[in-house]
Design a protein around this motif. Structure first.
Motif, PDB file in Angstrom:
ATOM      1  N   ASP A 245      41.527  35.769  40.830  1.00 26.45           N
ATOM      2  CA  ASP A 245      40.978  34.723  41.694  1.00 26.45           C
ATOM      3  C   ASP A 245      41.861  34.713  42.926  1.00 26.45           C
ATOM      4  O   ASP A 245      43.084  34.536  42.837  1.00 26.45           O
ATOM      5  N   THR A 246      41.253  34.936  44.073  1.00 23.26           N
ATOM      6  CA  THR A 246      41.998  35.048  45.327  1.00 23.26           C
ATOM      7  C   THR A 246      41.447  34.052  46.333  1.00 23.26           C
ATOM      8  O   THR A 246      40.240  33.958  46.524  1.00 23.26           O
TER       9      THR A 246
ATOM     10  N   THR B 109      36.828  37.175  44.119  1.00 21.74           N
ATOM     11  CA  THR B 109      37.325  37.650  42.823  1.00 21.74           C
ATOM     12  C   THR B 109      37.509  39.168  42.840  1.00 21.74           C
ATOM     13  O   THR B 109      36.884  39.884  42.058  1.00 21.74           O
ATOM     14  N   PRO B 110      38.351  39.693  43.722  1.00 24.71           N
ATOM     15  CA  PRO B 110      38.515  41.147  43.808  1.00 24.71           C
ATOM     16  C   PRO B 110      39.323  41.703  42.637  1.00 24.71           C
ATOM     17  O   PRO B 110      40.100  40.983  41.992  1.00 24.71           O
ATOM     18  N   LEU B 111      39.144  42.998  42.368  1.00 27.19           N
ATOM     19  CA  LEU B 111      40.022  43.705  41.441  1.00 27.19           C
ATOM     20  C   LEU B 111      41.311  44.038  42.174  1.00 27.19           C
ATOM     21  O   LEU B 111      41.304  44.428  43.337  1.00 27.19           O
TER      22      LEU B 111
ATOM     23  N   ILE C 177      33.312  29.124  47.018  1.00 27.57           N
ATOM     24  CA  ILE C 177      33.758  28.704  45.702  1.00 27.57           C
ATOM     25  C   ILE C 177      32.534  28.311  44.887  1.00 27.57           C
ATOM     26  O   ILE C 177      31.722  27.489  45.305  1.00 27.57           O
ATOM     27  N   GLU C 178      32.410  28.896  43.714  1.00 25.99           N
ATOM     28  CA  GLU C 178      31.249  28.618  42.888  1.00 25.99           C
ATOM     29  C   GLU C 178      31.262  27.172  42.403  1.00 25.99           C
ATOM     30  O   GLU C 178      32.323  26.603  42.114  1.00 25.99           O
TER      31      GLU C 178
ATOM     32  N   GLN D 193      46.831  33.779  45.003  1.00 24.06           N
ATOM     33  CA  GLN D 193      46.185  34.698  44.067  1.00 24.06           C
ATOM     34  C   GLN D 193      46.757  34.544  42.658  1.00 24.06           C
ATOM     35  O   GLN D 193      47.947  34.314  42.477  1.00 24.06           O
ATOM     36  N   ILE D 194      45.865  34.704  41.676  1.00 25.10           N
ATOM     37  CA  ILE D 194      46.272  34.863  40.286  1.00 25.10           C
ATOM     38  C   ILE D 194      45.566  36.090  39.755  1.00 25.10           C
ATOM     39  O   ILE D 194      44.363  36.261  39.980  1.00 25.10           O
ATOM     40  N   VAL D 195      46.328  36.975  39.107  1.00 22.65           N
ATOM     41  CA  VAL D 195      45.785  38.218  38.541  1.00 22.65           C
ATOM     42  C   VAL D 195      45.787  38.076  37.032  1.00 22.65           C
ATOM     43  O   VAL D 195      46.798  37.695  36.431  1.00 22.65           O
TER      44      VAL D 195
END
Length: 220
Positions: free
Chosen positions: A196-197, A183-185, A115-116, A215-217
């Motif tokens: 954000d996964t 942060t995958p597509l 996590i950044e 996950q949120i897309v």
């Protein structure tokens, strides 16, 4: 006596030629490492951990397998281990980044994600990639140190959550589930969209809805 020596040498040569899984890990929690070892012990191939770093261009979960001797069943078993640990494996059948495997040997690469600093937790997410499919798409909301899961029967289970080093931790009656961030597509009917996964890192005994990623897309 000579025949005995010859047989022993042939057995040793056969053992040396047995396909092996070479395991590369980076940034995994102690729980993840323990789970990985337990799962590797259940599959059929011998394995050994290596100390070399994982190439940056590899995804978080990558399998490299030799083209000259494809072990389809064994490779799928290793991919299942990655999925059990909350990852989406990528299987490559070619030489990548100077890593080459032959004679059925397989490279197993698993990297923890982080996590950044300064990252704000999304307020609303959905469960995905659950160990049990029926728990996919539950609503999960985060508020300060409380997270609420809306369960299949409509009730809301409220739990405490927080961060520990690079992980999100959710606590439930003495059980803790940890998550890593990426942060995958994500493929949608409108094309690939960013997300954000938070991938769960271990399989807990109960409740089963903690064995889900969050996950949120973002749909623009």
């Amino acid at each position: 006596m000579k025949n005995g020596i010859l047989i022993a040498m042939l057995l040793l040569l056969t053992a040396c030629q047995q396909p092996t899984v070479y395991v590369y890990t980076q940034g995994l929690t102690a729980i993840q490492k323990q789970q990985l070892t337990q799962q590797l012990q259940l599959q059929t191939l011998p394995y050994q951990f290596t100390q070399l770093p994982i190439p940056k261009e590899f995804t978080a979960a990558t399998l490299l397998t030799s083209q000259d001797k494809l072990l389809t069943h064994e490779t799928q078993s290793l991919a299942d281990i990655m999925q059990l640990m909350g990852y989406q494996p990528q299987i490559n059948y070619v030489s990548v980044a100077n890593h080459h495997y032959s004679d059925g040997n397989i490279g197993f690469y698993l990297r923890g994600e982080h996590i950044e600093p300064g990252f704000n937790m999304p307020k609303l997410m959905r469960t995905t990639n659950c160990y049990e499919d029926r728990y996919n798409d539950l609503q999960v909301t985060f508020h300060e140190n409380v997270v609420a899961f809306t369960l299949l029967n409509g009730t809301r289970a409220q739990l405490e959550w927080g961060r520990y080093e690079d992980y999100v931790i959710i606590n439930y009656r003495g059980t803790s589930q940890s998550y890593t961030h990426s942060t995958p597509l994500v493929a949608t009917p409108f094309g690939e969209k960013p997300s954000d996964t938070f991938r769960y890192t271990a399989h807990v005994g109960s409740p089963q809805w903690l064995n889900c990623s969050l996950q949120i897309v973002y749909m623009d």
